[in-house]
Design a protein around this motif. Structure first.
Motif, short mmCIF file in Angstrom:
data_model
loop_
_atom_site.label_atom_id
_atom_site.label_comp_id
_atom_site.label_asym_id
_atom_site.label_seq_id
_atom_site.Cartn_x
_atom_site.Cartn_y
_atom_site.Cartn_z
N GLY A 165 13.09 15.75 57.18
CA GLY A 165 13.14 14.31 57.03
C GLY A 165 11.81 13.81 56.52
O GLY A 165 10.86 14.59 56.37
N GLN A 166 11.71 12.53 56.27
CA GLN A 166 10.45 11.99 55.78
C GLN A 166 10.30 10.54 56.20
O GLN A 166 11.27 9.85 56.52
N ALA A 167 9.05 10.09 56.20
CA ALA A 167 8.74 8.70 56.51
C ALA A 167 7.55 8.29 55.66
O ALA A 167 6.68 9.11 55.35
N SER A 168 7.51 7.02 55.27
CA SER A 168 6.42 6.52 54.43
C SER A 168 5.87 5.22 54.98
O SER A 168 6.60 4.45 55.63
N TRP A 169 4.58 5.00 54.72
CA TRP A 169 3.92 3.77 55.13
C TRP A 169 3.12 3.22 53.95
O TRP A 169 2.48 3.98 53.21
N ASN A 170 3.14 1.91 53.79
CA ASN A 170 2.28 1.25 52.81
C ASN A 170 0.99 0.83 53.52
O ASN A 170 1.04 0.16 54.56
N VAL A 171 -0.13 1.25 52.95
CA VAL A 171 -1.43 1.09 53.61
C VAL A 171 -2.39 0.39 52.66
O VAL A 171 -2.38 0.63 51.44
N LYS A 172 -3.25 -0.46 53.23
CA LYS A 172 -4.27 -1.15 52.43
C LYS A 172 -5.64 -0.57 52.74
O LYS A 172 -5.99 -0.33 53.90
N ALA A 173 -6.42 -0.30 51.67
CA ALA A 173 -7.78 0.21 51.82
C ALA A 173 -8.74 -0.98 51.93
O ALA A 173 -8.91 -1.73 50.97
N LYS A 174 -9.37 -1.13 53.10
CA LYS A 174 -10.22 -2.30 53.34
C LYS A 174 -11.70 -2.00 53.16
O LYS A 174 -12.46 -2.85 52.69
N SER A 175 -12.13 -0.79 53.55
CA SER A 175 -13.56 -0.47 53.53
C SER A 175 -13.79 0.85 52.79
O SER A 175 -12.96 1.76 52.88
N PRO A 176 -14.91 0.97 52.07
CA PRO A 176 -15.18 2.21 51.33
C PRO A 176 -15.59 3.35 52.26
O PRO A 176 -16.03 3.13 53.39
N GLY A 177 -15.45 4.56 51.74
CA GLY A 177 -15.86 5.74 52.50
C GLY A 177 -14.81 6.84 52.40
O GLY A 177 -13.72 6.65 51.85
N THR A 178 -15.17 8.02 52.93
CA THR A 178 -14.21 9.12 53.03
C THR A 178 -13.53 9.00 54.39
O THR A 178 -14.14 9.27 55.43
N LEU A 179 -12.28 8.59 54.39
CA LEU A 179 -11.57 8.25 55.61
C LEU A 179 -10.46 9.25 55.89
O LEU A 179 -9.82 9.75 54.96
N VAL A 180 -10.24 9.55 57.15
CA VAL A 180 -9.24 10.53 57.56
C VAL A 180 -8.18 9.84 58.41
O VAL A 180 -8.50 9.17 59.40
N TYR A 181 -6.93 9.97 58.00
CA TYR A 181 -5.84 9.43 58.81
C TYR A 181 -5.07 10.57 59.49
O TYR A 181 -5.20 11.74 59.10
N GLN A 182 -4.28 10.22 60.48
CA GLN A 182 -3.58 11.22 61.30
C GLN A 182 -2.10 10.85 61.41
O GLN A 182 -1.75 9.68 61.56
N VAL A 183 -1.24 11.86 61.31
CA VAL A 183 0.19 11.68 61.53
C VAL A 183 0.64 12.69 62.58
O VAL A 183 0.35 13.89 62.47
N THR A 184 1.34 12.20 63.60
CA THR A 184 1.82 13.05 64.68
C THR A 184 3.35 13.08 64.66
O THR A 184 3.99 12.03 64.60
N ALA A 185 3.91 14.29 64.69
CA ALA A 185 5.37 14.47 64.76
C ALA A 185 5.71 15.06 66.12
O ALA A 185 5.09 16.04 66.55
N ALA A 186 6.69 14.47 66.81
CA ALA A 186 7.05 14.94 68.15
C ALA A 186 8.55 14.86 68.35
O ALA A 186 9.25 14.06 67.72
N SER A 187 9.05 15.74 69.24
CA SER A 187 10.46 15.78 69.59
C SER A 187 10.60 15.77 71.10
O SER A 187 9.70 16.19 71.83
N THR A 188 11.75 15.29 71.58
CA THR A 188 12.00 15.30 73.03
C THR A 188 12.55 16.64 73.50
O THR A 188 12.75 16.84 74.70
N THR A 189 12.79 17.57 72.57
CA THR A 189 13.32 18.89 72.94
C THR A 189 12.25 19.71 73.65
O THR A 189 11.13 19.87 73.14
N THR A 190 12.58 20.22 74.83
CA THR A 190 11.65 21.07 75.58
C THR A 190 11.35 22.34 74.79
O THR A 190 12.26 23.00 74.28
N GLY A 191 10.08 22.68 74.69
CA GLY A 191 9.68 23.88 73.96
C GLY A 191 9.23 23.62 72.54
O GLY A 191 8.70 24.51 71.88
N ILE A 192 9.45 22.40 72.04
CA ILE A 192 8.96 22.03 70.71
C ILE A 192 7.78 21.09 70.91
O ILE A 192 7.95 19.96 71.37
N TYR A 193 6.60 21.58 70.58
CA TYR A 193 5.40 20.80 70.83
C TYR A 193 5.07 19.93 69.62
O TYR A 193 5.48 20.21 68.49
N GLN A 194 4.33 18.88 69.88
CA GLN A 194 3.98 17.95 68.81
C GLN A 194 3.06 18.61 67.78
O GLN A 194 2.30 19.53 68.10
#
Length: 458
Positions: A369-398
């Motif tokens: 599957g996929q998901a998208s976000w529209n993001v605005k760049a406010k400040s200059p620099g080398t910036l790092v963003y994070q995306v976390t994927a998680a499931s409620t199934t036991t044994g599948i870690y984020q």
């Protein structure tokens, strides 16, 4: 197994024949160099090379196109993704920079003609307006091939626009269609796997028709740990959309000019076919068929929930851009209630109306599957963003994935970079340099692919 070996040998034989012809034509030549000014558009950012008189090459800091005298072409990277060295000088189509295994068919009134091998050569490949252009005449139809590096959503000229313009010079209506076949090879992997955003990984022969044709497709040197990725764009506003798209085994499609049927087997030696079905072309009328192929910017974090992140490597302060995450369940368990959450650093913010968490739903084994976000760049620099994927199934870690984006302060005007022309003919090589050197190290290779490039990465 024996059949696959023979198919592979056929491909190698084709490539070796082309390679030997170029060696015999080029020979062992003494090389002399002289620097002089280039006439023409000083704003262009390409470096132009001709390899002997047989292959014309156009490149810039990201991508390279090579076209033979009969119109066959290949594509490879130069600097590739500026954020990594891993995809520098890599192959995107088999054989680069010696064309031979990708070709285009022009279908006229139920007859098939291979571009460059049928009809009369009108204009051999030349560099014109930051493109490699050639023209053949087949019966009453003029066919112009134009290959041009163009800007993608990354903001870089890292994608090749592949166009065929057909014109009916006759006095009657004719039915004209086109098939483009590209022999994909990513880095050293001639069996490059595919992924269709919103559809998932494609490892078996697969066909899409009409409205089911995806807007784009992606190829990798490796699905689990890719170093080289490419992206094909099939649907663009105001461009004629294709009627059929196939991902399949190269050896099977290479032996055909038009019709081919997929079989439920592994792609193996991978390729793509893109069809525009024949349609009436009235006397004096023209039509253009266009597709795109170039560099993809996808960073993979391989785990049970494998996450791929795609966004522009560089944006300007104040720009709005899109971050897309691809999630695939590579485990054996069904991943239930999969959700993805984006976390942005100071300097980036979600556009009004966007939500931080997106629901993907349930993913069975190998589902994606996929998901998208529209993001605005406010400040200059080398910036790092994070995306976390998680499931409620036991044994599948984020899975936590990271990707960086370079935000450039304010809008800045384009700066001319190195523009280099290299001509090889009868032992004479001319080197013409303009503007600042984008790369520091001069490399001269005396081989079948004689080349001069300036290499610089900070």
């Amino acid at each position: 197994m024996g059949k696959m070996v023979r198919k592979r040998m056929n491909k190698i034989e084709i490539f070796l024949k082309i390679f030997i012809i170029l060696i015999l034509f080029t020979g062992i030549q003494a090389v002399s160099m002289s620097a002089m000014a280039i006439e023409g558009d000083l704003k262009s950012k390409e470096a132009i090379r001709s390899l002997s008189s047989d292959v014309v090459v156009l490149n810039n800091s990201y991508i390279e196109i090579a076209v033979s005298q009969i119109g066959r072409f290949t594509i490879g990277t130069t600097g590739g993704d500026p954020a990594t060295h891993q995809d520098d000088n890599k192959i995107l189509l088999f054989g680069h920079p010696v064309p031979g295994t990708s070709f285009t068919t022009i279908r006229i009134d139920d007859s098939n003609f291979e571009y460059g091998s049928s009809g009369i050569l009108v204009e051999p490949p030349i560099i014109s307006d930051n493109s490699i252009v050639s023209k053949w005449r087949i019966k009453d139809i003029d066919v112009t091939q134009r290959l041009s590096p163009v800007k993608s959503s990354s903001g870089y000229e890292d994608t090749v626009r592949i166009s065929y313009i057909v014109k009916n010079n006759g006095n009657r209506t004719q039915r004209v269609g086109t098939r483009i076949m590209m022999d994909t090879m990513l880095g050293n992997n001639d069996a490059a796997p595919f992924r269709i955003p919103g559809y998932g990984a494609v490892t078996k022969e697969t066909q899409f028709n009409g409205s089911r044709i995806p807007p784009e497709w992606i190829a990798y040197d490796s699905l689990s740990n890719p170093a080289v990725t490419s992206r094909g764009i099939l649907k663009v506003p105001e461009r004629l959309a294709p009627d059929k798209f196939i991902l399949m085994n190269w050896a099977r499609i290479y032996g055909t000019k038009w019709n081919i049927t997929t079989i439920p087997e592994e792609n193996g030696d991978s390729s793509v076919g893109i069809w525009w079905y024949p349609d009436n072309l009235e006397a004096g009328q023209s039509r253009t068929y266009t597709t795109y192929y170039g560099i993809a910017y996808i960073q993979i974090t391989p785990k049970v929930l494998t996450v791929g992140l795609n966004s522009r490597p560089s944006v300007h302060q104040g720009d709005t851009f899109t971050i897309t995450s691809f999630i695939e369940n590579t485990g054996d368990l069904k991943a239930e209630n999969v959700k993805v959450m984006i976390s942005l650093p100071s300097g980036l913010e979600l556009v009004s109306g966007e939500t931080q968490v997106r629901s993907i739903g349930n993913l069975k084994k190998h589902d994606s599957g996929q998901a998208s976000w529209n993001v605005k760049a406010k400040s200059p620099g080398t910036l790092v963003y994070q995306v976390t994927a998680a499931s409620t199934t036991t044994g599948i870690y984020q899975t936590i994935a990271y990707k960086q984006v370079n935000v450039i302060p304010g809008p800045i005007p384009p700066v001319p970079e190195l523009s280099t022309a290299l001509l090889i003919s009868g032992g004479l090589m001319g080197l013409f340099g303009l503007s600042r050197l984008k790369r520091k190290t001069l490399i001269i290779e005396n081989a079948i692919r004689q080349k001069i490039r300036f290499h610089f990465k900070p």
